[in-house]
Write a protein that holds these residues in place. Structure first.
Motif, PDB file in Angstrom:
ATOM      1  N   CYS A   1      41.536  35.088  81.760  1.00  0.00           N
ATOM      2  CA  CYS A   1      41.673  35.626  83.108  1.00  0.00           C
ATOM      3  C   CYS A   1      41.903  37.126  82.980  1.00  0.00           C
ATOM      4  O   CYS A   1      42.796  37.566  82.258  1.00  0.00           O
ATOM      5  CB  CYS A   1      42.826  34.985  83.862  1.00  0.00           C
TER       6      CYS A   1
ATOM      7  N   CYS B   1      47.595  34.747  91.232  1.00  0.00           N
ATOM      8  CA  CYS B   1      46.211  34.672  90.746  1.00  0.00           C
ATOM      9  C   CYS B   1      45.793  33.204  90.658  1.00  0.00           C
ATOM     10  O   CYS B   1      46.472  32.398  90.037  1.00  0.00           O
ATOM     11  CB  CYS B   1      46.087  35.337  89.375  1.00  0.00           C
TER      12      CYS B   1
ATOM     13  N   CYS C   1      42.691  39.208  85.422  1.00  0.00           N
ATOM     14  CA  CYS C   1      43.370  39.789  86.584  1.00  0.00           C
ATOM     15  C   CYS C   1      44.329  40.893  86.121  1.00  0.00           C
ATOM     16  O   CYS C   1      44.823  40.883  85.004  1.00  0.00           O
ATOM     17  CB  CYS C   1      44.124  38.716  87.375  1.00  0.00           C
TER      18      CYS C   1
ATOM     19  N   PHE D   1      43.367  31.965  89.075  1.00  0.00           N
ATOM     20  CA  PHE D   1      42.801  31.590  87.782  1.00  0.00           C
ATOM     21  C   PHE D   1      43.830  31.463  86.653  1.00  0.00           C
ATOM     22  O   PHE D   1      43.525  30.922  85.602  1.00  0.00           O
ATOM     23  CB  PHE D   1      41.729  32.606  87.368  1.00  0.00           C
ATOM     24  N   CYS D   2      45.029  32.026  86.836  1.00  0.00           N
ATOM     25  CA  CYS D   2      46.011  31.922  85.750  1.00  0.00           C
ATOM     26  C   CYS D   2      47.438  31.761  86.256  1.00  0.00           C
ATOM     27  O   CYS D   2      48.381  31.765  85.459  1.00  0.00           O
ATOM     28  CB  CYS D   2      45.917  33.130  84.817  1.00  0.00           C
TER      29      CYS D   2
HETATM   30 ZN   LIG Z   1      44.826  35.816  86.527  1.00  0.00          ZN
END
Ligand SMILES: [Zn+2]
Length: 291
Positions: A236, A269, A238, A271-272
């Motif tokens: 990820c 986030c 981010c 995604f993570c």
């Molecule tokens: Zn992330």
């Protein structure tokens, strides 16, 4: 690290890509505390998305897959880069796990069979390529094979497997993607089908070997010629700058309301699961607001 191995078989008439994705699936489990069936479903999708990402030509190319079969897992999303790195999430990471009549995690029941999948490829052109197909099985591999046949007119075989241990971790995950090139002969296709069809249990078959070893073990008999290989991971990317852009898009009234409610703004986030927090002063500074 996960590994991708790519080669040609049957006199160069069929391309095969093998991924060993155990580490990718375990990273997703770590981030989202996925239930066993959520890990199996998302793990399969991350594996094939990574392979598809690696098929993209340019460094900056990437693709996003959104799959919604109408089941309790909700919407599944994955994004992969051309280096094979991948990330993803599902709406309901704690979806209940059931066992099907074959004694395996019932991925189909969690994913559902009534919906669509969309693949968006960003390849440096003005508009991204967007392809859509129906969910035909809910087991993911068949759904991607159907997508390639329908949306990209590429006959192919997809085998994906994720094995989850009783403690909830992934013991083995992998996948094979085989695409039939336009000039392939019927003889090559039927020769390849003979070696490919027994590979449905790919996570078990790959448990103790690498993607490259797997490719040689099963495809040397159809004249495997290696093309390339790489290591990849669940990544990820981010960072605060990217999250700042989310905050900047908020009108002042919304910023004030969020600060009023919680004393700060929190962005997580997808995604993570990393949390980014902004107090009033920080939010105002990012947005350029004055008291
Ligand atoms: Zn992330």
């Amino acid at each position: 690290m996960a590994q991708i191995f790519k080669g040609l078989v049957c006199d160069g008439e069929i391309a095969v890509t093998v991924i060993k994705s155990t580490d990718i699936v375990n990273k997703a489990i770590e981030y989202f505390n996925l239930s066993p069936v959520a890990a199996a479903a998302l793990g399969r999708m991350l594996s094939i998305s990574s392979i598809m990402g690696y098929e993209l030509k340019h460094d900056d190319d990437y693709l996003t897959v959104v799959l919604n079969g109408g089941g309790d897992i909700g919407v599944m999303t994955a994004t992969a880069s051309s280096n094979g790195n991948v990330k993803g999430y599902v709406t309901n990471p704690l979806v209940e796990s059931f066992i099907n009549e074959k004694g395996k995690l019932d991925v189909k029941r969690a994913v559902g069979t009534n919906g669509k999948m969309t693949i968006i490829k960003n390849m440096g052109l003005k508009d991204p390529y967007v392809g859509t197909s129906e969910i035909v099985s809910g087991e993911i591999a068949e759904d991607f094979a159907n997508y390639f046949a329908r949306s990209e007119q590429t006959p192919c075989g997809v085998s994906l497997g994720v094995k989850i241990s009783p403690d909830g971790s992934c013991v083995s995950a992998g996948g094979v993607f085989a695409s039939v090139l336009p000039f392939a002969s019927d003889e090559s296709i039927s020769a390849f089908e003979k070696v490919f069809s027994p590979l449905s249990n790919v996570s078990t078959l790959m448990a103790d070997i690498s993607a490259e070893e797997f490719a040689h073990k099963y495809f040397d008999q159809v004249g495997l010629k290696p093309i390339d290989k790489t290591e990849c991971a669940y990544v990820c990317d981010c960072n605060k700058e990217k999250i700042d852009k989310v905050i900047i898009s908020l009108p002042k009234a919304d910023v004030d309301e969020l600060i009023e409610l919680d004393g700060q703004i929190e962005v997580v986030c997808q995604f993570c699961n990393k949390k980014y927090t902004y107090n009033k002063q920080q939010a105002y500074e990012v947005c350029g607001f004055k008291e």
